[in-house]
Design a protein around this motif. Structure first.
Motif, PDB file in Angstrom:
ATOM      1  N   TYR A  47       0.874  -1.170   0.000  1.00  0.00           N
ATOM      2  CA  TYR A  47       0.000   0.000   0.000  1.00  0.00           C
ATOM      3  C   TYR A  47       0.911   1.220   0.000  1.00  0.00           C
ATOM      4  O   TYR A  47       1.541   1.540   1.016  1.00  0.00           O
ATOM      5  CB  TYR A  47      -0.917   0.018   1.219  1.00  0.00           C
ATOM      6  CG  TYR A  47      -1.830   1.233   1.234  1.00  0.00           C
ATOM      7  CD1 TYR A  47      -2.887   1.330   0.335  1.00  0.00           C
ATOM      8  CD2 TYR A  47      -1.615   2.278   2.126  1.00  0.00           C
ATOM      9  CE1 TYR A  47      -3.721   2.448   0.326  1.00  0.00           C
ATOM     10  CE2 TYR A  47      -2.445   3.393   2.138  1.00  0.00           C
ATOM     11  CZ  TYR A  47      -3.493   3.469   1.235  1.00  0.00           C
ATOM     12  OH  TYR A  47      -4.315   4.589   1.233  1.00  0.00           O
ATOM     13  N   THR A  48       1.028   1.860  -1.146  1.00  0.00           N
ATOM     14  CA  THR A  48       1.921   2.999  -1.290  1.00  0.00           C
ATOM     15  C   THR A  48       1.106   4.291  -1.284  1.00  0.00           C
ATOM     16  O   THR A  48       0.119   4.418  -2.017  1.00  0.00           O
ATOM     17  CB  THR A  48       2.726   2.898  -2.601  1.00  0.00           C
ATOM     18  OG1 THR A  48       3.517   1.708  -2.575  1.00  0.00           O
ATOM     19  CG2 THR A  48       3.631   4.097  -2.786  1.00  0.00           C
ATOM     20  N   PHE A  49       1.539   5.235  -0.444  1.00  0.00           N
ATOM     21  CA  PHE A  49       0.886   6.537  -0.426  1.00  0.00           C
ATOM     22  C   PHE A  49       1.953   7.622  -0.305  1.00  0.00           C
ATOM     23  O   PHE A  49       3.121   7.351   0.010  1.00  0.00           O
ATOM     24  CB  PHE A  49      -0.160   6.629   0.686  1.00  0.00           C
ATOM     25  CG  PHE A  49       0.382   6.459   2.078  1.00  0.00           C
ATOM     26  CD1 PHE A  49       0.659   7.561   2.873  1.00  0.00           C
ATOM     27  CD2 PHE A  49       0.598   5.190   2.609  1.00  0.00           C
ATOM     28  CE1 PHE A  49       1.152   7.404   4.170  1.00  0.00           C
ATOM     29  CE2 PHE A  49       1.087   5.027   3.899  1.00  0.00           C
ATOM     30  CZ  PHE A  49       1.357   6.139   4.675  1.00  0.00           C
ATOM     31  N   SER A  58      -2.513  10.268  -5.561  1.00  0.00           N
ATOM     32  CA  SER A  58      -3.455   9.237  -5.135  1.00  0.00           C
ATOM     33  C   SER A  58      -2.695   8.022  -4.612  1.00  0.00           C
ATOM     34  O   SER A  58      -1.631   7.660  -5.138  1.00  0.00           O
ATOM     35  CB  SER A  58      -4.348   8.829  -6.303  1.00  0.00           C
ATOM     36  OG  SER A  58      -3.570   8.311  -7.376  1.00  0.00           O
ATOM     37  N   PRO A  59      -3.197   7.349  -3.556  1.00  0.00           N
ATOM     38  CA  PRO A  59      -2.560   6.134  -3.041  1.00  0.00           C
ATOM     39  C   PRO A  59      -2.818   4.956  -3.956  1.00  0.00           C
ATOM     40  O   PRO A  59      -3.683   5.001  -4.836  1.00  0.00           O
ATOM     41  CB  PRO A  59      -3.215   5.942  -1.675  1.00  0.00           C
ATOM     42  CG  PRO A  59      -4.573   6.546  -1.849  1.00  0.00           C
ATOM     43  CD  PRO A  59      -4.399   7.710  -2.782  1.00  0.00           C
ATOM     44  N   ARG A  61       0.833   2.699  -9.325  1.00  0.00           N
ATOM     45  CA  ARG A  61       0.200   3.691 -10.190  1.00  0.00           C
ATOM     46  C   ARG A  61      -0.342   4.817  -9.318  1.00  0.00           C
ATOM     47  O   ARG A  61      -0.897   4.571  -8.246  1.00  0.00           O
ATOM     48  CB  ARG A  61      -0.936   3.065 -11.000  1.00  0.00           C
ATOM     49  CG  ARG A  61      -0.457   2.115 -12.086  1.00  0.00           C
ATOM     50  CD  ARG A  61      -1.624   1.358 -12.700  1.00  0.00           C
ATOM     51  NE  ARG A  61      -1.225   0.573 -13.867  1.00  0.00           N
ATOM     52  CZ  ARG A  61      -0.596  -0.595 -13.816  1.00  0.00           C
ATOM     53  NH1 ARG A  61      -0.279  -1.107 -12.626  1.00  0.00           N
ATOM     54  NH2 ARG A  61      -0.262  -1.235 -14.923  1.00  0.00           N
ATOM     55  N   THR A  62      -0.189   6.037  -9.798  1.00  0.00           N
ATOM     56  CA  THR A  62      -0.695   7.176  -9.048  1.00  0.00           C
ATOM     57  C   THR A  62      -1.093   8.281 -10.020  1.00  0.00           C
ATOM     58  O   THR A  62      -0.611   8.338 -11.159  1.00  0.00           O
ATOM     59  CB  THR A  62       0.359   7.713  -8.048  1.00  0.00           C
ATOM     60  OG1 THR A  62      -0.222   8.757  -7.258  1.00  0.00           O
ATOM     61  CG2 THR A  62       1.569   8.259  -8.783  1.00  0.00           C
ATOM     62  N   THR A  63      -1.984   9.142  -9.565  1.00  0.00           N
ATOM     63  CA  THR A  63      -2.342  10.345 -10.314  1.00  0.00           C
ATOM     64  C   THR A  63      -1.935  11.557  -9.487  1.00  0.00           C
ATOM     65  O   THR A  63      -2.365  11.700  -8.337  1.00  0.00           O
ATOM     66  CB  THR A  63      -3.852  10.402 -10.608  1.00  0.00           C
ATOM     67  OG1 THR A  63      -4.219   9.290 -11.427  1.00  0.00           O
ATOM     68  CG2 THR A  63      -4.211  11.694 -11.334  1.00  0.00           C
ATOM     69  N   ALA A  64      -1.069  12.386 -10.058  1.00  0.00           N
ATOM     70  CA  ALA A  64      -0.633  13.611  -9.387  1.00  0.00           C
ATOM     71  C   ALA A  64      -1.585  14.743  -9.753  1.00  0.00           C
ATOM     72  O   ALA A  64      -1.914  14.936 -10.933  1.00  0.00           O
ATOM     73  CB  ALA A  64       0.787  13.966  -9.799  1.00  0.00           C
ATOM     74  N   THR A  65      -2.022  15.471  -8.738  1.00  0.00           N
ATOM     75  CA  THR A  65      -2.896  16.633  -8.933  1.00  0.00           C
ATOM     76  C   THR A  65      -2.161  17.862  -8.410  1.00  0.00           C
ATOM     77  O   THR A  65      -1.778  17.902  -7.237  1.00  0.00           O
ATOM     78  CB  THR A  65      -4.223  16.461  -8.184  1.00  0.00           C
ATOM     79  OG1 THR A  65      -4.886  15.279  -8.663  1.00  0.00           O
ATOM     80  CG2 THR A  65      -5.127  17.669  -8.392  1.00  0.00           C
ATOM     81  N   ILE A  66      -1.926  18.849  -9.286  1.00  0.00           N
ATOM     82  CA  ILE A  66      -1.167  20.043  -8.920  1.00  0.00           C
ATOM     83  C   ILE A  66      -2.043  21.272  -9.083  1.00  0.00           C
ATOM     84  O   ILE A  66      -2.579  21.531 -10.173  1.00  0.00           O
ATOM     85  CB  ILE A  66       0.108  20.193  -9.782  1.00  0.00           C
ATOM     86  CG1 ILE A  66       0.935  18.907  -9.745  1.00  0.00           C
ATOM     87  CG2 ILE A  66       0.941  21.370  -9.288  1.00  0.00           C
ATOM     88  CD1 ILE A  66       0.762  18.026 -10.949  1.00  0.00           C
TER      89      ILE A  66
END
Length: 236
Positions: free
Chosen positions: A143-145, A169-170, A200-205
């Motif tokens: 579980y990566t966050f 996103s985690p 997999r992650t989604t970056a929100t800036i």
């Protein structure tokens, strides 16, 4: 009539001492079941980035992201279940990762940082547990966050902003592990292992932009690191 002696007869005393010695020897001979390991791990990221997107007219096409490889402090706890089977808990000191521009933004270099947390749990099977060299393999879930996402001045300048904030996103995903253990004795050992994470992650800036307000951009990134670790372990 003489009073009973307060001391045990010699034969009974010897028998009691012998029984205690036998129990102590058996307890000492019982193999240690669990172990803890500390060492270093090199995370080599296999990044596949999508293109960044945002509101129409705010984001040039082809902007992607990359992650710089990192060496981290590795920590492993293994709890023996039965025979060659055990449960392995794997993690480490959460590293601060450098985020790089990629695609048409590759010339930007470092565009920010983020701290990654990557606890994992696996079922593990070991071969030749009574020999000097032990092989093991495991599979499970991580579980990566991420915390402390911080785009830097380079990113802000490129998008005409004054300040930015980033969240990621985690991800709950699979992990596999292969390794070899060299046993110095029944307690101490050194372990060399390879792990593969699928992340997999989604970056929100969100960027504060003069004359426009807050502009939100996103980018999807798959990192899938290969991790090679060298640890010193102790069984107890």
């Amino acid at each position: 009539m003489p009073s009973p002696s307060p001391h045990l007869p010699p034969l009974r005393t010897l028998a009691l001492l012998g029984a205690c010695a036998t129990l102590a020897a058996a307890a000492h001979a019982e193999p240690a079941a669990n172990s803890i390991q500390l060492g270093a791990a090199r995370a080599m990221f296999n990044v596949d980035s999508g293109n960044m997107w945002g509101p129409p007219g705010t984001t040039p096409g082809g902007i992607q992201a990359d992650v710089k490889d990192k060496t981290v402090l590795a920590m492993v706890y293994e709890r023996r279940i039965e025979g060659p089977w055990s449960i392995t808990f794997q993690g480490g000191l959460p590293p601060v990762l450098s985020l790089q521009g990629a695609g048409v933004a590759s010339s930007m270099g470092t565009i920010g940082t983020v701290r990654a947390w990557f606890p994992a749990v696996m079922g593990t099977y070991s071969w030749n547990t009574d020999s000097r060299l032990t092989l093991h393999a495991g599979a499970g879930l991580h579980y990566t966050f991420f915390t402390d996402g911080a785009p830097n001045g380079t990113y802000n300048t490129a998008f005409g902003g004054t300040a930015s904030r980033a969240s990621f996103s985690p991800n709950l995903g699979p992990i596999v592990k292969l390794g070899a253990t060299w046993n110095f004795d029944s307690r101490w050992f050194v372990d060399l292992s390879y792990s593969r994470y699928w992340i997999r992650t989604t970056a929100t800036i969100d960027t504060d932009t003069p004359g426009v307000g807050t502009v939100q951009r996103k980018v999807k990134v798959r990192t899938d690191p290969d991790v090679v670790s060298l640890t010193l372990g102790y069984r107890f």
